[in-house]
Design a protein around this motif. Structure first.
Motif, mmCIF file in Angstrom:
data_model
loop_
_atom_site.group_PDB
_atom_site.id
_atom_site.type_symbol
_atom_site.label_atom_id
_atom_site.label_comp_id
_atom_site.label_asym_id
_atom_site.label_seq_id
_atom_site.Cartn_x
_atom_site.Cartn_y
_atom_site.Cartn_z
ATOM 1 N N GLY A 131 0.821 -1.219 0.000
ATOM 2 C CA GLY A 131 0.000 0.000 0.000
ATOM 3 C C GLY A 131 0.850 1.263 0.000
ATOM 4 O O GLY A 131 0.571 2.224 -0.720
ATOM 5 N N THR A 132 1.902 1.266 0.808
ATOM 6 C CA THR A 132 2.746 2.461 0.893
ATOM 7 C C THR A 132 3.423 2.736 -0.443
ATOM 8 O O THR A 132 3.435 3.867 -0.929
ATOM 9 N N PHE A 192 10.468 -6.479 16.083
ATOM 10 C CA PHE A 192 10.204 -5.756 17.344
ATOM 11 C C PHE A 192 9.542 -4.407 17.100
ATOM 12 O O PHE A 192 9.617 -3.518 17.945
ATOM 13 N N GLY A 193 8.923 -4.251 15.931
ATOM 14 C CA GLY A 193 8.218 -2.999 15.633
ATOM 15 C C GLY A 193 8.871 -2.175 14.552
ATOM 16 O O GLY A 193 8.206 -1.405 13.869
ATOM 17 N N MET A 194 10.200 -2.350 14.366
ATOM 18 C CA MET A 194 10.867 -1.462 13.405
ATOM 19 C C MET A 194 10.479 -1.739 11.956
ATOM 20 O O MET A 194 10.720 -0.897 11.096
ATOM 21 N N ALA A 195 9.867 -2.888 11.701
ATOM 22 C CA ALA A 195 9.445 -3.187 10.324
ATOM 23 C C ALA A 195 7.947 -2.963 10.149
ATOM 24 O O ALA A 195 7.296 -3.598 9.334
ATOM 25 N N LEU A 196 7.384 -2.064 10.952
ATOM 26 C CA LEU A 196 5.948 -1.768 10.855
ATOM 27 C C LEU A 196 5.642 -0.646 9.872
ATOM 28 O O LEU A 196 4.518 -0.208 9.751
ATOM 29 N N ARG A 197 6.677 -0.137 9.233
ATOM 30 C CA ARG A 197 6.403 0.849 8.194
ATOM 31 C C ARG A 197 7.425 0.679 7.080
ATOM 32 O O ARG A 197 8.431 -0.006 7.236
ATOM 33 N N VAL A 253 20.968 -3.564 1.758
ATOM 34 C CA VAL A 253 20.999 -4.041 3.135
ATOM 35 C C VAL A 253 21.782 -2.986 3.912
ATOM 36 O O VAL A 253 22.945 -2.743 3.605
ATOM 37 N N ILE A 254 21.151 -2.342 4.871
ATOM 38 C CA ILE A 254 21.834 -1.248 5.559
ATOM 39 C C ILE A 254 22.815 -1.793 6.587
ATOM 40 O O ILE A 254 22.794 -2.981 6.924
ATOM 41 N N THR A 255 23.673 -0.918 7.074
ATOM 42 C CA THR A 255 24.685 -1.341 8.045
ATOM 43 C C THR A 255 24.096 -1.316 9.456
ATOM 44 O O THR A 255 23.042 -0.727 9.698
ATOM 45 N N ARG A 256 24.806 -1.942 10.383
ATOM 46 C CA ARG A 256 24.351 -1.914 11.783
ATOM 47 C C ARG A 256 24.280 -0.470 12.277
ATOM 48 O O ARG A 256 23.359 -0.094 12.993
ATOM 49 N N MET A 257 25.228 0.345 11.854
ATOM 50 C CA MET A 257 25.198 1.754 12.281
ATOM 51 C C MET A 257 23.955 2.451 11.747
ATOM 52 O O MET A 257 23.325 3.235 12.446
ATOM 53 N N GLN A 258 23.616 2.142 10.508
ATOM 54 C CA GLN A 258 22.423 2.766 9.922
ATOM 55 C C GLN A 258 21.142 2.269 10.582
ATOM 56 O O GLN A 258 20.102 2.929 10.497
ATOM 57 N N MET A 259 21.219 1.111 11.251
ATOM 58 C CA MET A 259 20.046 0.606 11.985
ATOM 59 C C MET A 259 19.646 1.573 13.101
ATOM 60 O O MET A 259 18.537 1.526 13.613
ATOM 61 N N PHE A 260 20.593 2.417 13.515
ATOM 62 C CA PHE A 260 20.290 3.380 14.584
ATOM 63 C C PHE A 260 19.628 4.642 14.046
ATOM 64 O O PHE A 260 19.038 5.393 14.818
ATOM 65 N N THR A 261 19.759 4.901 12.748
ATOM 66 C CA THR A 261 19.284 6.186 12.230
ATOM 67 C C THR A 261 18.224 6.082 11.144
ATOM 68 O O THR A 261 17.596 7.073 10.819
ATOM 69 N N MET A 262 18.019 4.899 10.583
ATOM 70 C CA MET A 262 17.117 4.823 9.419
ATOM 71 C C MET A 262 15.830 4.072 9.680
ATOM 72 O O MET A 262 14.922 4.116 8.845
ATOM 73 N N VAL A 263 15.743 3.365 10.783
ATOM 74 C CA VAL A 263 14.576 2.506 10.978
ATOM 75 C C VAL A 263 13.963 2.675 12.364
ATOM 76 O O VAL A 263 13.377 1.744 12.908
ATOM 77 N N GLY A 264 14.069 3.890 12.899
ATOM 78 C CA GLY A 264 13.347 4.209 14.122
ATOM 79 C C GLY A 264 13.987 3.673 15.384
ATOM 80 O O GLY A 264 15.036 3.038 15.371
ATOM 81 N N ASN A 265 13.333 3.992 16.473
ATOM 82 C CA ASN A 265 13.811 3.572 17.793
ATOM 83 C C ASN A 265 12.688 3.778 18.793
ATOM 84 O O ASN A 265 11.661 4.351 18.455
ATOM 85 N N ARG A 266 12.885 3.279 20.010
ATOM 86 C CA ARG A 266 11.937 3.591 21.084
ATOM 87 C C ARG A 266 12.298 4.990 21.579
ATOM 88 O O ARG A 266 13.453 5.226 21.951
ATOM 89 N N PRO A 267 11.329 5.906 21.534
ATOM 90 C CA PRO A 267 11.687 7.280 21.903
ATOM 91 C C PRO A 267 12.005 7.413 23.386
ATOM 92 O O PRO A 267 11.445 6.708 24.225
ATOM 93 N N ALA A 268 12.893 8.335 23.692
ATOM 94 C CA ALA A 268 13.154 8.684 25.084
ATOM 95 C C ALA A 268 11.862 9.222 25.702
ATOM 96 O O ALA A 268 11.002 9.755 25.000
ATOM 97 N N ALA A 269 11.725 9.061 27.003
ATOM 98 C CA ALA A 269 10.522 9.558 27.678
ATOM 99 C C ALA A 269 10.864 10.034 29.078
ATOM 100 O O ALA A 269 11.721 9.458 29.744
#
Lengths: 707, 327
Positions: free
Chosen positions: A208-209, A232-237, A259-275
């Motif tokens: 759909g997207t 764990f949620g990061m592939a929900l979009r 296939v992105i790098t492990r470093m790019q896993m921190f910046t391209m596919v979201g995270n649990r936001p700080a709260a």
């Protein structure tokens, strides 16, 4: 290899494929003429690209193309005004450090990697802020309402209570870090036909997207995602990097794999936001809660808002006439967050379940007794009865198994050498969802049953669960049942998220099986066979190779009449080393109250995974940004600490296993989220019980114990 | 691609000959750090000289010294009967490092040569005087929770990440180095450097030299010893603080003692003042506490690592306690 060799009926149907390397993940598909894309990322945090020099990269060996905002192919939705701000390659704006700004495509991955290093961007830099706490304190910084304020009874009633507390809890950014790196293979062919191999929690959502961005018909797009190595949620979009890959394929007319790098896993596919959360609790001296206030701030990006259910639990978990909540989001110059297991509810439960423990201590009550005393019979928020709830029984089982009677209410009482022992408890709760899904069932004269649905399996064992539902209803051996998923051409199903797949898709499997049985019964009656005749005989007698049924299934009025939640109780024992501040979780007891357990083995695995994730959230995981540069510091597996085997103790998993009478035909409620929700609070509570130190900032690392 | 030449050799002599021919050549042993550094763009050697086939894997006792070849794997050393019997402190320190998979390929020489794990060193978009002299120290005023509290300079506050080297420093090891002309010996404690004005230099190995072997004197420290590593998770994490402690006890009196710390300086940090204090004294908690305080002279925090000022002496005390109670 034969796919369905199972030692017993509860084994994972794809277990052998997974452990022998035969399960094929997106990155393993070899298409003719496959090319390799590598993303170039911004090295500034905020501003504009003024120039992009791609000449050297284009001339590098093996390079086919460099696609960026300078030469992107048409993506109809991005050419229109409005819509998302992060229109990849349709903007020269930089919203965060590490944002993809170009994709280099070459005939090998190594050549693409090298050429990507040759792309030079020139920027105009702007002032930025990646520090969520700083933004929160800044009166000029934006704060947006994340959820409507909620009020029941008197606002802030805790302030006038006989016993009161108000505490602040901090949760850092966490990164999902599934083992499998993210990426996609896109194969754009003539006439706007597109096939993708994706890592996604929803093949229909990906379809759909992409259809929406490029304005091509859904049916032109085939999405395949049979196996997913954790989400764990990061592939929900569908992330900008995936759209970039599709653009690259469209541009060069060849399949492109990224296939992105492990470093790019921190910046391209979201995270649990700080709260940052504040909990106010009030109680009378007898230990009855008289006021709950939960105020939360969550981090979001500047280009997109992200909200989640941080303050939900406070509204219904405990009997209390006066409850108010507020939730706001605060934009910073980082990539947009996304749900991470348990999502906002896990964030909120850390604060609420810590505060409940703190109140029990203030009242000099056993925290278990305090919880039981304030356990509601009905949902005060919705003013409805719970569809099913057995948490008092769960408390009892868990307390016995962990040895709660060994716990001393006075913190720091159990000391053995340098080690202090403590016990903690907490509750996890999550909506017991049921959505709408379709399943096709094909019952064959060879005695087999094929079930199909465009759902996903990111690891919980969807295929196994569905197979067991059909096995129970149809009395067909599990090795004769196949459940196909991860293919957008199959009957539609929602994305795998919110612990809803078994409930949603399982219900459709149930309905298909019921329909197939009655079809067989009808055929049997029409052909003068006994009503109990075997379906193989019935089909053969009727000269039918197979019969086929498709059913769409969803919940009905019961969802309006009942409050439906899934619960889990976490008991933990910790050992804290007084001199070095090291915390070890030494024992875990789970008691899940999530209705019928359809698939015992994979249900247990959900809880095991939740415990490991929970230990990470409680003790080790934190994504650290240097706010001077807006860049992550610990973006690798050596420095971002997920728990290792040595951190994980014996985990005793128990289930109440009583059907919920209303939720769905199986009586089964979701499990993925509750395994994690609240777990971190159980650890923090146990640490307090061991040491008398209340840690309100996760993760609980040695420095915090020593402080 | 950034091309490099890969050469393989089977003798130390030819390895050194190949090394000196090319300014930008590097030895490749286990590669567990070098390959990461190449992938991250921190280093780009034009020539990799694979020395894995050079016969330097010996672990043996010669006279009163134990010789360990530079290419013996971390696992082989940690699990060797001779090491477990006579130098158990070294075995423990090795087992505390990395993961089983890494230890299986990582070598003794490579362990000595591994570079700091400071995040600023690895990110080529960040300032780092060690990676690129003159760009500044990112960790100073930034994320420095893992960083040094002893012997720091204004240029660099990185720590040496090894566990093995902490034990070797404590054990009075010597290292044998060779160039084309011959061999020289150096005390292990002098092998690594403080950052000073030249943070780009981790050690005193010359550009034309190769690490040949370690020589470790046999001692009476195999009974009361402990390697205590405090870290953020139970395995596969670098030390916040680690302590190698070993002593000889006669009627509860300490007759010989070795103490060294990891995770606190640009090199393994020998605690000479604490050793001198404890020598000849009773092995009591009070003496351990005083020795730990002595070790902390001139310690300095940088914000994120201030907790080490408390953690380090605590870890010394606990390591001594555990060494004492070892049976």
């Amino acid at each position: 290899m034969e796919k369905r060799i199972l030692k017993d009926d509860n084994d994972r149907v794809d277990g052998i494929l997974k452990v022998t390397g035969q399960a094929k993940y997106f990155a393993e598909y070899e298409l003719p003429g496959l090319t390799y894309g590598v993303l170039v990322t911004s090295t500034i945090t905020k501003g504009k690209i003024t120039a992009l020099d791609t000449k050297a990269a284009e001339k590098a060996p093996g390079v086919i193309a460099v696609v960026s905002h300078l030469n992107k192919p048409s993506a109809a939705a991005y050419e229109q005004e409005g819509g998302p701000q992060m229109k990849i390659f349709y903007t020269d704006k930089i919203f965060y450090n590490g944002q993809p700004i170009a994709i280099v495509v070459a005939n090998t991955f190594e050549r693409a990697t090298y050429a990507a290093s040759l792309v030079k961007a020139t920027y105009v830099k702007e002032d930025f802020n990646t520090d969520f706490e700083k933004a929160l304190k800044d009166p000029k910084a934006k704060k947006l309402q994340g959820q409507a304020d909620y009020k029941r009874g008197i606002e802030n009633a805790y302030k006038t209570a006989e016993v009161k507390l108000e505490e602040r809890y901090f949760l850092p950014i966490e990164t999902h870090n599934p083992m499998e790196l993210h990426g996609i293979i896109a194969d754009w062919r003539p006439n706007n036909q597109l096939t993708v191999y994706a890592k996604t929690q929803g093949v229909k959502a990906t379809q759909g997207t992409i259809a929406n961005v490029f304005k091509i018909p859904m049916e032109n797009i085939q999405v395949n995602s049979e196996f997913v190595g954790g989400g764990f949620g990061m592939a929900l979009r569908t992330w900008p990097l995936e759209i970039a890959t599709v653009m690259a394929s469209k541009h060069i007319g060849k399949p492109v794999k990224v296939v992105i790098t492990r470093m790019q896993m921190f910046t391209m596919v979201g995270n649990r936001p700080a709260a940052i959360q504040t909990i106010g609790l009030g109680a009378n001296k007898d230990g009855k809660l008289t006021g709950i206030t939960h105020r939360a701030y969550g981090e979001t990006s500047t280009y997109e808002n992200f909200t989640e259910g941080v303050v939900n639990m406070a509204k219904f978990m405990y009997q209390c006439d006066n409850v108010n909540t507020a939730y706001a989001i605060v934009p910073v110059d980082l990539g947009v967050p996304i749900w991470m297991r348990g999502p906002g509810e896990a964030t909120g439960a850390f604060a609420l379940e810590s505060a409940i423990d703190e109140m029990a201590h203030a009242l000099d009550m056993d925290p278990l007794d305090f919880r039981i005393k304030n356990d509601p019979e009905t949902d005060q928020q919705k003013n409805k009865p719970f569809s099913s709830k057995n948490i008092k029984e769960a408390y009892k089982i868990g307390a016995e198994k962990i040895g709660w009677s060994n716990r001393k209410n006075k913190p720091g009482s159990l000391i053995e050498g340098s080690w202090q022992t403590g016990y903690g408890v907490s509750v996890g709760v999550f909506n017991a969802n049921r959505g709408k899904a379709s399943v096709k069932g094909i019952l064959k004269a060879d005695g087999s049953l094929l079930l199909q649905s465009a759902t996903s399996d990111i690891g919980p064992g969807t295929g196994t669960g569905m197979t067991l539902i059909a096995n129970k209803l149809m009395k067909i051996p599990v090795n004769k049942i196949t459940f196909e998923l991860g293919d957008s051409s199959l009957p539609p199903a929602p994305s795998q998220g919110g612990s809803a797949t078994l409930s949603t898709v399982g219900s459709a499997v149930n309905d298909v099986c019921v329909a197939l049985k009655s079809a067989i019964a009808e055929l049997a009656a029409n052909s003068n066979m006994d009503a109990t005749a075997n379906f193989v005989d019935v089909l053969k007698k009727n000269n039918l190779p197979s019969i086929e049924v498709t059913k769409e299934s969803q919940g009905g009025k019961e969802r309006d009449n009942y409050s439906m939640y899934s619960f889990s109780i976490h008991f933990v024992q910790v050992k804290v080393h007084a001199l070095t501040g090291v915390v070890k979780v030494s024992k875990i007891v789970y008691v899940g109250d999530s209705g019928t357990i359809v698939s015992p083995k994979t249900a247990r695995s959900q809880m095991l995974g939740g415990a490991v994730g929970g230990i990470g959230m409680a003790l080790t995981e934190e994504s650290i940004v240097d706010h001077r540069y807006g860049r992550y510091i610990n973006n690798n597996f050596a420095d971002y600490h997920v728990p290792v085997n040595a951190d994980v103790p014996e985990i005793d998993v128990n289930f109440i296993n009583k059907p919920d009478p209303y939720i769905n035909p199986m009586g089964a409620k979701g499990m993925g989220e509750i395994a994690l929700i609240g777990f971190s609070a159980a650890v923090a509570n146990a640490v307090f019980n061991a040491t008398g130190k209340r840690i309100r900032t996760l993760p609980i690392t040695p420095d915090k114990i020593l402080a | 691609m950034i091309n490099f030449q890969y050469l393989r050799t089977t003798t130390a002599k030819s390895a050194i000959a190949l090394l000196v021919k090319d300014k930008n050549a590097k030895f490749l042993a286990g590669g567990t750090n070098l390959i990461d550094l190449m992938k991250r763009g921190v280093t780009a050697p034009e020539k990799l000289i694979d020395i894995n086939h050079v016969p330097l894997k010996q672990i043996e006792q010669i006279g009163n010294k134990i010789h360990i070849g530079a290419l013996a794997s971390n696992s082989a050393v940690a699990e060797h009967a001779l090491i477990k019997e006579k130098l158990p402190l070294l075995s423990w320190a090795l087992q505390a490092g990395a993961s089983a998979q890494l230890r299986n390929v990582a070598t003794v020489g490579g362990n000595m040569m591994q570079r700091t794990r400071c995040g600023y060193f690895y990110d080529t978009e960040m300032p780092c005087n060690k990676r690129q002299p003159g760009t500044g120290c990112g960790a100073m005023g930034g994320f420095n929770r893992m960083h040094a509290i002893f012997g720091t300079s204004e240029k660099c506050i990185a720590v040496h990440p090894s566990d093995m080297c902490v034990a070797l420093t404590a054990l009075d090891a010597e290292v044998v180095l060779a160039n084309a002309k011959g061999e020289r010996k150096m005390l292990f404690k002098d092998f690594h450097r403080l950052a000073g004005d030249t943070p780009q230099l981790d050690n005193n190995l010359k550009a034309n030299e190769m690490i040949i072997r370690l020589e470790i004197p046999v001692n009476n420290l195999a009974k009361n010893y402990h390697y205590l590593k405090v870290r953020d998770r139970a395995s596969y994490a670098f030390a916040l603080v680690s302590v190698a402690a070993a002593f000889e006890l006669n009627n509860n009196k300490i007759t010989d003692i070795r103490l060294a710390m990891g995770g606190v300086a640009h090199k393994p940090w020998r605690l000479t003042a604490s050793e001198n204090f404890l020598k000849g004294k009773e092995a009591t908690l009070s003496n351990f506490e005083q020795a730990a305080q002595l070790a902390m002279k001139d310690a300095k925090g940088f914000g994120g690592n201030d907790f080490k000022l408390k953690l380090a002496p605590n870890t010394i005390i606990e390591a001594l306690n555990l060494a004492k109670s070892k049976v």
